[in-house]
Design a protein around this motif. Sequence first.
Motif, PDB file in Angstrom:
ATOM      1  N   TRP A 162       1.034  -1.226  -0.077  1.00 38.96           N
ATOM      2  CA  TRP A 162      -0.053  -0.074  -0.032  1.00 38.96           C
ATOM      3  C   TRP A 162       1.011   1.382   0.008  1.00 38.96           C
ATOM      4  O   TRP A 162       0.300   2.272  -0.837  1.00 38.96           O
ATOM      5  CB  TRP A 162      -0.947  -0.062   1.387  1.00 38.96           C
ATOM      6  N   GLY A 206       0.492   0.194  -4.170  1.00 37.37           N
ATOM      7  CA  GLY A 206      -0.087  -1.147  -4.570  1.00 37.37           C
ATOM      8  C   GLY A 206      -1.137  -1.577  -3.849  1.00 37.37           C
ATOM      9  O   GLY A 206      -1.863  -0.699  -3.029  1.00 37.37           O
ATOM     10  N   PRO A 207      -1.990  -2.554  -4.235  1.00 36.02           N
ATOM     11  CA  PRO A 207      -3.292  -3.147  -3.771  1.00 36.02           C
ATOM     12  C   PRO A 207      -3.092  -3.800  -2.413  1.00 36.02           C
ATOM     13  O   PRO A 207      -4.335  -3.924  -1.772  1.00 36.02           O
ATOM     14  CB  PRO A 207      -3.818  -3.856  -4.780  1.00 36.02           C
ATOM     15  N   LYS A 226      -2.887  -4.422   1.412  1.00 34.67           N
ATOM     16  CA  LYS A 226      -3.053  -3.968   2.478  1.00 34.67           C
ATOM     17  C   LYS A 226      -3.154  -4.275   3.973  1.00 34.67           C
ATOM     18  O   LYS A 226      -2.951  -3.967   4.828  1.00 34.67           O
ATOM     19  CB  LYS A 226      -3.926  -2.596   2.538  1.00 34.67           C
TER      20      LYS A 226
END
Length: 148
Positions: free
Chosen positions: A58, A62-63, A65
């Motif tokens: 994150w 980026g995705p 988390k």
Amino acid sequence: MPQYPIHNSLYFDVRELVDQNTFKALSVNAAWLIDPKIVRILDLLREKLGAPVVVNNWHVGGPFKSSGFRSMSDKTGAMFSQHRRGCAADVKSAGRKPADLLAIINANFEEFKAAGLTTIEDVNFTPTWLHLDCRPVAIENQFRIVRP
């Protein structure tokens, strides 16, 4: 070298192992929530793989988390998940399937066991990541395989 190293890791930044809200609240002290054994396991996997391993990303846009520590406010996964204890990570590596990562771990069983790895989630249930944790269980000569 990570910007905010965690438990003397050569590869991992504390932000890779906690969610954004936890890092915002605790900054580098969020490392207190992470079991040093899971960091050793991740470092060992990175070394054996010879390529980057991703937990959370994150902090670089980026995705991912919720693949490391999960606070009680995070609705991902089970309430009593090992992620909430700071001793689990869901790992990914570009171009590698979870089964590829598992093969590396199994080929280096003694080293991963010595680093503290105790439990792996069945790769048939995790098509895009490999769950690793260091929960306090002792099964001699094998890793505990869990199914969600």
